[in-house]
Design a protein around this motif. Sequence first.
Motif, PDB file in Angstrom:
ATOM      1  N   MET A 249       0.824  -1.207   0.000  1.00 33.13           N
ATOM      2  CA  MET A 249       0.000   0.000   0.000  1.00 33.13           C
ATOM      3  C   MET A 249       0.856   1.254   0.000  1.00 33.13           C
ATOM      4  N   ARG A 250       1.910   1.235   0.815  1.00 36.70           N
ATOM      5  CA  ARG A 250       2.767   2.422   0.891  1.00 36.70           C
ATOM      6  C   ARG A 250       3.465   2.669  -0.449  1.00 36.70           C
ATOM      7  N   ARG A 251       3.978   1.625  -1.038  1.00 37.09           N
ATOM      8  CA  ARG A 251       4.674   1.782  -2.315  1.00 37.09           C
ATOM      9  C   ARG A 251       3.713   2.197  -3.423  1.00 37.09           C
ATOM     10  N   CYS A 252       2.502   1.681  -3.400  1.00 35.37           N
ATOM     11  CA  CYS A 252       1.506   2.087  -4.402  1.00 35.37           C
ATOM     12  C   CYS A 252       1.156   3.562  -4.245  1.00 35.37           C
ATOM     13  N   LEU A 253       1.007   4.007  -2.997  1.00 36.85           N
ATOM     14  CA  LEU A 253       0.680   5.408  -2.774  1.00 36.85           C
ATOM     15  C   LEU A 253       1.848   6.311  -3.155  1.00 36.85           C
ATOM     16  N   LEU A 254       3.063   5.892  -2.823  1.00 36.63           N
ATOM     17  CA  LEU A 254       4.242   6.655  -3.235  1.00 36.63           C
ATOM     18  C   LEU A 254       4.339   6.742  -4.757  1.00 36.63           C
ATOM     19  N   ALA A 255       4.073   5.621  -5.416  1.00 37.46           N
ATOM     20  CA  ALA A 255       4.131   5.606  -6.880  1.00 37.46           C
ATOM     21  C   ALA A 255       3.042   6.501  -7.475  1.00 37.46           C
ATOM     22  N   ALA A 256       1.842   6.453  -6.893  1.00 37.67           N
ATOM     23  CA  ALA A 256       0.743   7.284  -7.389  1.00 37.67           C
ATOM     24  C   ALA A 256       1.052   8.762  -7.199  1.00 37.67           C
ATOM     25  N   ALA A 257       1.640   9.097  -6.032  1.00 37.34           N
ATOM     26  CA  ALA A 257       1.989  10.496  -5.765  1.00 37.34           C
ATOM     27  C   ALA A 257       3.078  10.971  -6.727  1.00 37.34           C
ATOM     28  N   PHE A 258       4.026  10.096  -7.038  1.00 34.65           N
ATOM     29  CA  PHE A 258       5.081  10.458  -7.984  1.00 34.65           C
ATOM     30  C   PHE A 258       4.520  10.572  -9.395  1.00 34.65           C
ATOM     31  N   LEU A 259       3.604   9.656  -9.736  1.00 31.86           N
ATOM     32  CA  LEU A 259       2.977   9.702 -11.058  1.00 31.86           C
ATOM     33  C   LEU A 259       2.199  11.001 -11.247  1.00 31.86           C
ATOM     34  N   LEU A 260       1.590  11.481 -10.163  1.00 25.80           N
ATOM     35  CA  LEU A 260       0.862  12.749 -10.234  1.00 25.80           C
ATOM     36  C   LEU A 260       1.797  13.890 -10.619  1.00 25.80           C
ATOM     37  N   LEU A 261       3.023  13.866 -10.078  1.00 29.39           N
ATOM     38  CA  LEU A 261       3.998  14.901 -10.424  1.00 29.39           C
ATOM     39  C   LEU A 261       4.388  14.832 -11.898  1.00 29.39           C
ATOM     40  N   ILE A 262       4.377  13.642 -12.466  1.00 25.74           N
ATOM     41  CA  ILE A 262       4.722  13.481 -13.881  1.00 25.74           C
ATOM     42  C   ILE A 262       3.558  13.893 -14.778  1.00 25.74           C
ATOM     43  N   LEU A 263       2.361  13.456 -14.414  1.00 25.45           N
ATOM     44  CA  LEU A 263       1.194  13.696 -15.262  1.00 25.45           C
ATOM     45  C   LEU A 263       0.726  15.150 -15.235  1.00 25.45           C
ATOM     46  N   THR A 264       0.879  15.812 -14.087  1.00 26.12           N
ATOM     47  CA  THR A 264       0.354  17.178 -13.966  1.00 26.12           C
ATOM     48  C   THR A 264       0.911  18.125 -15.027  1.00 26.12           C
ATOM     49  N   PRO A 265       2.237  18.260 -15.165  1.00 20.16           N
ATOM     50  CA  PRO A 265       2.736  19.163 -16.213  1.00 20.16           C
ATOM     51  C   PRO A 265       2.396  18.686 -17.624  1.00 20.16           C
ATOM     52  N   LEU A 266       2.354  17.372 -17.824  1.00 18.44           N
ATOM     53  CA  LEU A 266       2.002  16.851 -19.152  1.00 18.44           C
ATOM     54  C   LEU A 266       0.575  17.224 -19.524  1.00 18.44           C
ATOM     55  N   LEU A 267      -0.351  17.068 -18.578  1.00 14.12           N
ATOM     56  CA  LEU A 267      -1.747  17.415 -18.836  1.00 14.12           C
ATOM     57  C   LEU A 267      -1.921  18.925 -18.973  1.00 14.12           C
ATOM     58  N   ASN A 268      -1.195  19.680 -18.141  1.00 13.12           N
ATOM     59  CA  ASN A 268      -1.279  21.144 -18.218  1.00 13.12           C
ATOM     60  C   ASN A 268      -0.800  21.647 -19.569  1.00 13.12           C
ATOM     61  N   TYR A 269       0.343  21.127 -20.014  1.00 18.57           N
ATOM     62  CA  TYR A 269       1.021  21.669 -21.189  1.00 18.57           C
ATOM     63  C   TYR A 269       0.443  21.149 -22.503  1.00 18.57           C
ATOM     64  N   TYR A 270       0.241  19.829 -22.563  1.00 15.49           N
ATOM     65  CA  TYR A 270      -0.160  19.241 -23.837  1.00 15.49           C
ATOM     66  C   TYR A 270      -1.676  19.130 -24.014  1.00 15.49           C
ATOM     67  N   ALA A 271      -2.409  18.952 -22.914  1.00 15.28           N
ATOM     68  CA  ALA A 271      -3.858  18.760 -23.030  1.00 15.28           C
ATOM     69  C   ALA A 271      -4.657  19.973 -22.563  1.00 15.28           C
ATOM     70  N   GLY A 272      -3.979  20.937 -21.940  1.00 13.27           N
ATOM     71  CA  GLY A 272      -4.690  22.116 -21.460  1.00 13.27           C
ATOM     72  C   GLY A 272      -5.586  21.846 -20.270  1.00 13.27           C
ATOM     73  N   ILE A 273      -5.386  20.714 -19.608  1.00 13.14           N
ATOM     74  CA  ILE A 273      -6.172  20.374 -18.410  1.00 13.14           C
ATOM     75  C   ILE A 273      -5.460  20.944 -17.190  1.00 13.14           C
ATOM     76  N   THR A 274      -6.090  21.904 -16.547  1.00 10.71           N
ATOM     77  CA  THR A 274      -5.438  22.620 -15.439  1.00 10.71           C
ATOM     78  C   THR A 274      -6.171  22.441 -14.116  1.00 10.71           C
ATOM     79  N   PHE A 275      -6.969  21.402 -14.003  1.00 11.33           N
ATOM     80  CA  PHE A 275      -7.684  21.179 -12.742  1.00 11.33           C
ATOM     81  C   PHE A 275      -6.695  20.974 -11.596  1.00 11.33           C
ATOM     82  N   ILE A 276      -5.585  20.268 -11.888  1.00  6.27           N
ATOM     83  CA  ILE A 276      -4.503  20.092 -10.912  1.00  6.27           C
ATOM     84  C   ILE A 276      -3.285  20.828 -11.442  1.00  6.27           C
TER      85      ILE A 276
END
Length: 288
Positions: free
Chosen positions: A20-47
Amino acid sequence: MKGTALESPPKSSDRSLRTMRRCLLAAAFLLLILTPLLNYYAGITFIQGWYQSLGIGELRLISPLEGLESILVSRQIYVPVLIGMLAPLVLAALLGRVFCSWVCPISFLAEAVATLRAWIMRKKRFHDRLVLGKRLLWYALVGELLLSLVLGAPLFVFLSPPGLVGRELMLAVYSHRLAWEGILVVGIVVLELLTRRFYCRYFCPLGALLALVGAKRRLVVAHRPDRCTGCARCAQACPLGLRPELGETRTAYCWNCGTCIESCPDRALQFTWQTSTLPLSNEIGNKD
């Protein structure tokens, strides 16, 4: 009843804490990767942003240390900053330094290094080669705040390793480059080869502040002396070098990662919701 102990789970559940801890750590890290990608390429700025200042819709979460630095340096109190700091502070007051062990990107990288090291060395146990005094953590917090005041700038805002991970990912997406400050993260990862959580143990001022806020936390790892056989596997497993059999999981230093619970073959350790100041080991040891 002054304290409510969670029922001892089966050993498979104990091991699932690590998953559970590793999954949550991975999800939190994935959020850091996806956020700029979604902001920049898809224009999704909710996060937007990263864990120093994270925006989720209209909600703004601000790292308590960065917020405190800004207030001290500017000598002004901003209500939006205080509101943004509230949720992380309440979380730390109730659950302790769980951001460090369950969310922080530095912990994710450290877990990855530890897994790789164990696979290469084929060893389950790891002996720390660099061991310093635990009190260095408090000196790091005080020194960082004093240095920020002397320089007149919120130092940790610019040089926070957890923040640098998110900032480097943002720069990579938006500017296709990396900043020199990222070398701090590389240094921390390299140190992980010698000593587990060296930066987290001794030099992270954010971790120190969260530990201070969570010193009287409600969620703790309690020790059952009636079940303990003194094998010391919990102390060997603890990434912060604590000794659960001596009650050190109830000190401010513990970050409630649950690694000691996973490692205990006697199931003498368990998460407990503390509702009093009575010694937890006595409370739990007397109920069966």
